[in-house]
Enzyme design. Structure first.
Site, short mmCIF file in Angstrom:
data_model
loop_
_atom_site.label_atom_id
_atom_site.label_comp_id
_atom_site.label_asym_id
_atom_site.label_seq_id
_atom_site.Cartn_x
_atom_site.Cartn_y
_atom_site.Cartn_z
N GLY A 173 43.98 -20.07 -18.48
CA GLY A 173 43.33 -19.18 -19.43
C GLY A 173 41.70 -20.07 -18.93
N GLY A 175 37.66 -20.68 -21.70
CA GLY A 175 37.32 -20.12 -22.92
C GLY A 175 35.77 -21.24 -23.05
N GLY A 176 35.05 -20.55 -24.04
CA GLY A 176 34.43 -21.56 -24.13
C GLY A 176 34.36 -23.05 -24.51
CG MET A 177 35.45 -25.42 -27.12
SD MET A 177 37.11 -25.87 -28.46
CE MET A 177 37.96 -24.35 -28.55
CB VAL A 180 44.51 -23.35 -21.25
CG1 VAL A 180 45.78 -24.17 -21.39
CG2 VAL A 180 43.76 -23.58 -22.37
CG ASP A 290 38.17 -20.05 -33.00
OD1 ASP A 290 37.91 -19.41 -32.90
OD2 ASP A 290 38.53 -20.37 -31.40
#
Length: 438
Positions: A173, A175-177, A180, A290
């Site tokens: 995956g 994401g914003g950070m 993975v 979060d």
């Protein structure tokens, strides 16, 4: 680095507000605004919101009636710099950016007393990946900053670098950070998940050290329903976190696979396990900050689901150490839609009731396939923030009449706007949910 807002005109002239870490700051006539202006009739109840990650400062008007002005010009959004002036009616605030360091930075640099406030230095930095130079503000001319340019950040997000001692298998995956990946340990062959984190801005060595220290603290959490950290470090300037690999999928993908929502019995099974994890963590002083479907991993099949909470404390550490920069610049309404009013108003002061609200919002979405605040799919940040403070929730049974009233009541109690009306603890909410199911 420090940002100070000084009131230079209006009913509260002389007041000032100082920020040395990632925070949000709301201005308006409402009592829940940090800068409350009940006497200034030109302000709306929730007029504008500032996000501050020193030295950065970003302003967003919240659809105010009379508008927000920056240096005399009406602005919906604005990146603020030293000397800029914000006005909304009679009140004027001036932005001051200085190099005064936080207590943590002073300790790291062995300062005996605070350094004198000066304007930040503009230094040349190089991208760790491509070497192209850029400019950044720093507290000292000789500061050492870690930096990845926008182009390389996007490339590394899609194609993460290999991490020593692990064989990369595939991307799980993005994401914003960061990304993975599923990987295999070359030492013992066990599968692991590796998250690579890409700072959105140039960060100091002190900030990276602080982030690593906070992750070490979060890694001490051991619970059957919390994903365990295995190790962490940096490689070629990129931060990586290695954790146990959980099969199955996250709760968001699971609901999408089922047409957008899950049977309420399945949701209760998932949520009660996550509440057990939250109760354990809250009692040790940890807050997740979060919570959403994407951070709940579900393995197995109902009724034998095994759910685990991931990224514990990661959002807090990423933001408060300055690695995220300002996050409300783009259209990221979906990332704040589950935040309770007190968390939107002030990122820094987040306590267990905020997690209870977020898990309630998550349960509502998984059960109904819709958001509790009836937000439109195209809702931007301003609309989302106003809804969080001002819109009532849509009762669960209005969307899904077949869900038992007692189950619906447990979820709706969790998402009360007022902290004192929510469940006092995650354990209390879990017990109520199990009782409601009989």
């Amino acid at each position: 680095m420090r940002v100070t807002l000084r009131v230079i005109a209006g009913p509260q002239t002389g007041r000032f507000f100082t920020f040395d870490q990632h925070e949000t700051f709301m201005i308006g006539r409402s009592e829940d605004a940090q800068f409350c202006l009940p006497q200034d009739r030109f302000f709306s109840r929730h007029h504008c919101l500032l996000e501050i990650a020193p030295p950065q400062c970003f302003l967003r008007d919240l659809g105010s009636t009379n508008g927000t002005f920056v240096n005399g010009l009406k602005a919906d959004t604005a990146h603020l710099k030293n000397g800029d002036r914000i006005q909304g009616g009679e009140t004027v605030l001036e932005v001051e950016v200085s190099t005064a360091e936080s207590a943590y930075e002073q300790a790291q640099n062995n300062y005996q007393s605070p350094m004198t406030d000066t304007v930040p230095s503009l230094i040349t930095i190089q991208c760790l990946n491509c070497g192209i130079p850029s400019k950044a503000e720093a507290s000292r001319p000789d500061a050492k900053l870690t930096f990845v340019c926008d182009d390389c950040r996007e490339i590394l997000r899609k194609n993460p670098q290999p991490i020593p001692n692990y064989q990369m298998i595939r991307i799980l995956g993005q994401g914003g950070m960061g990304s993975v990946m599923l990987a295999r340990s070359t030492a013992d062959g066990r599968p692991v998940a590796i998250k690579t984190l890409l700072p959105e801005v140039a960060v100091s060595e002190q900030s990276l050290k602080r982030f690593m220290r906070e992750i070490e603290v979060a890694a001490s959490l051991r619970h059957p329903h919390i994903v365990s950290y295995i190790e962490h470090g940096t490689h070629n300037g990129i931060v990586y976190l290695v954790s146990e690999y959980v099969g199955g999928m996250d709760a968001s993908k699971l609901s999408k696979m089922r047409g957008g929502k899950l049977d309420y019995r399945e949701v209760v099974k998932i949520i009660e396990q996550i509440l057990a994890a939250l109760d354990f963590a809250h009692n040790l002083g940890f807050v997740h900050r979060d919570l959403k479907e994407q951070n709940i991993l579900v393995d197995g099949s109902y009724p034998n689901y095994n759910s685990k909470l991931t990224d514990f404390g990661l959002a807090k550490s990423f933001k408060q150490t300055g690695m995220s920069g300002v996050t409300m610049v783009g259209d990221v309404a979906g990332t704040i839609a589950y935040m309770p009013p007190e968390q939107v108003r002030d990122f820094k002061e987040v306590k267990p009731p905020s997690d209870i609200y977020a898990i309630g919002m998550t349960a509502y979405s998984l059960m109904t396939g819709a958001h509790a605040l009836d937000l439109s799919p195209r809702a931007g940040i301003s609309e989302t923030v106003k809804a969080i403070f001002e819109k009532p929730i849509v009762p669960i049974n209005k969307r899904m009449p077949e869900i038992p009233l007692r189950v619906a009541a447990v979820i709706e109690t969790a998402i009360a706007k007022e902290v004192e009306l929510r469940w006092r603890t995650a354990g209390e909410m879990r017990e109520a949910l199990l009782r409601a199911m009989g």
